[in-house]
Design a protein around this motif. Structure first.
Motif, PDB file in Angstrom:
ATOM      1  N   PRO A   7       0.830  -1.207   0.000  1.00  0.00           N
ATOM      2  CA  PRO A   7       0.000   0.000   0.000  1.00  0.00           C
ATOM      3  C   PRO A   7       0.867   1.260   0.000  1.00  0.00           C
ATOM      4  N   ARG A   8       0.338   2.288  -0.612  1.00  0.00           N
ATOM      5  CA  ARG A   8       1.023   3.581  -0.637  1.00  0.00           C
ATOM      6  C   ARG A   8       0.955   4.197   0.759  1.00  0.00           C
ATOM      7  N   THR A  85       1.864  13.631   9.658  1.00  0.00           N
ATOM      8  CA  THR A  85       0.621  13.448   8.927  1.00  0.00           C
ATOM      9  C   THR A  85       0.831  12.234   8.033  1.00  0.00           C
ATOM     10  N   VAL A  86      -0.239  11.485   7.806  1.00  0.00           N
ATOM     11  CA  VAL A  86      -0.132  10.231   7.053  1.00  0.00           C
ATOM     12  C   VAL A  86      -1.179  10.207   5.946  1.00  0.00           C
ATOM     13  N   GLN A  87      -0.731   9.808   4.773  1.00  0.00           N
ATOM     14  CA  GLN A  87      -1.647   9.541   3.660  1.00  0.00           C
ATOM     15  C   GLN A  87      -1.358   8.126   3.191  1.00  0.00           C
ATOM     16  N   THR A  88      -2.392   7.292   3.224  1.00  0.00           N
ATOM     17  CA  THR A  88      -2.204   5.898   2.826  1.00  0.00           C
ATOM     18  C   THR A  88      -3.520   5.287   2.374  1.00  0.00           C
ATOM     19  N   ASP A  89      -3.385   4.256   1.560  1.00  0.00           N
ATOM     20  CA  ASP A  89      -4.548   3.479   1.135  1.00  0.00           C
ATOM     21  C   ASP A  89      -4.787   2.306   2.079  1.00  0.00           C
ATOM     22  N   ALA A  90      -3.846   2.041   2.973  1.00  0.00           N
ATOM     23  CA  ALA A  90      -3.916   0.878   3.864  1.00  0.00           C
ATOM     24  C   ALA A  90      -4.850   1.144   5.043  1.00  0.00           C
ATOM     25  N   ASP A  91      -5.431   0.071   5.537  1.00  0.00           N
ATOM     26  CA  ASP A  91      -6.192   0.119   6.794  1.00  0.00           C
ATOM     27  C   ASP A  91      -5.162  -0.065   7.903  1.00  0.00           C
ATOM     28  N   LEU A  92      -4.766   1.014   8.549  1.00  0.00           N
ATOM     29  CA  LEU A  92      -3.672   0.965   9.517  1.00  0.00           C
ATOM     30  C   LEU A  92      -4.001   0.184  10.786  1.00  0.00           C
ATOM     31  N   ASP A  93      -5.276  -0.084  11.028  1.00  0.00           N
ATOM     32  CA  ASP A  93      -5.664  -0.882  12.190  1.00  0.00           C
ATOM     33  C   ASP A  93      -5.600  -2.388  11.911  1.00  0.00           C
ATOM     34  N   ILE A 100       3.685  -1.866   8.360  1.00  0.00           N
ATOM     35  CA  ILE A 100       3.628  -0.422   8.081  1.00  0.00           C
ATOM     36  C   ILE A 100       3.733   0.349   9.392  1.00  0.00           C
ATOM     37  N   ARG A 101       3.001  -0.083  10.410  1.00  0.00           N
ATOM     38  CA  ARG A 101       3.072   0.583  11.714  1.00  0.00           C
ATOM     39  C   ARG A 101       4.480   0.475  12.304  1.00  0.00           C
ATOM     40  N   ASP A 102       5.114  -0.693  12.158  1.00  0.00           N
ATOM     41  CA  ASP A 102       6.489  -0.862  12.642  1.00  0.00           C
ATOM     42  C   ASP A 102       7.444   0.081  11.920  1.00  0.00           C
ATOM     43  N   ARG A 103       7.258   0.237  10.625  1.00  0.00           N
ATOM     44  CA  ARG A 103       8.117   1.144   9.845  1.00  0.00           C
ATOM     45  C   ARG A 103       7.881   2.590  10.296  1.00  0.00           C
ATOM     46  N   MET A 104       6.637   2.933  10.594  1.00  0.00           N
ATOM     47  CA  MET A 104       6.333   4.278  11.107  1.00  0.00           C
ATOM     48  C   MET A 104       7.040   4.511  12.443  1.00  0.00           C
TER      49      MET A 104
END
Length: 157
Positions: A7-8, A85-93, A100-104
């Motif tokens: 995901p972006r 601020t975050v822009q993504t197509d992924a469902d972060l939950d 993705i959360r780990d990378r953040m």
């Protein structure tokens, strides 16, 4: 077999701020022996946490550095927050978004660490035993390791 596209995800740094700072000497001032040999600083404990906003459009990464080691002459706890601020197509939950959360978390901790290192150096540098410098940490290596549990102990040099 093709691998699914990732995901972006775009993160933009919005702010870095001091969340918490505490410092004191472990012993009484009169207990200090000025002729004693100075020992290398024991490593500090580092904890990283991530919080997503309800709307999933921003993320706060909190980096905390603490002197847990009883051999450390100082007692300190310093925490910085990197706000993105975050822009993504992924469902972060979603569970599949954990990488993705780990990378953040790794990105936020990498951004906040120089600020924590500078503050610990400044606080300890104004004390009676001189500055204590925090060693660099490769957060991507530590935080992307499933066994780390977001608790890090930097290597000693």
């Amino acid at each position: 077999m093709t691998t699914p596209a990732l995901p972006r995800v775009e993160m933009t740094l919005a702010h870095i701020f001091l969340d918490h700072a505490e410092f004191r000497h472990r012993s009484e001032p009169l207990d200090f022996d000025p002729s004693a040999e100075r020992k290398p600083s024991p490593p500090a404990a580092v904890t990283v946490n991530l919080r997503l906003a309800e709307d999933k459009k921003s993320v706060a990464v909190r980096l905390q550095v603490e002197s847990e080691n009883p051999d450390n002459p100082y007692i300190y706890s310093v925490a910085y927050v990197a706000l993105f601020t975050v822009q993504t197509d992924a469902d972060l939950d979603a569970e599949e978004s954990k990488p993705i959360r780990d990378r953040m978390m790794a990105t936020g901790a990498t951004v906040a660490m120089p600020f924590a290192r500078e503050l610990v150096g400044n606080l300890t540098g104004r004390s009676r035993l001189g500055p204590q410098w925090l060693n660099p940490i490769n957060f991507a290596t530590h935080l992307l390791n499933p066994e780390s549990q977001n608790k890090l102990v930097p290597p000693t040099i």
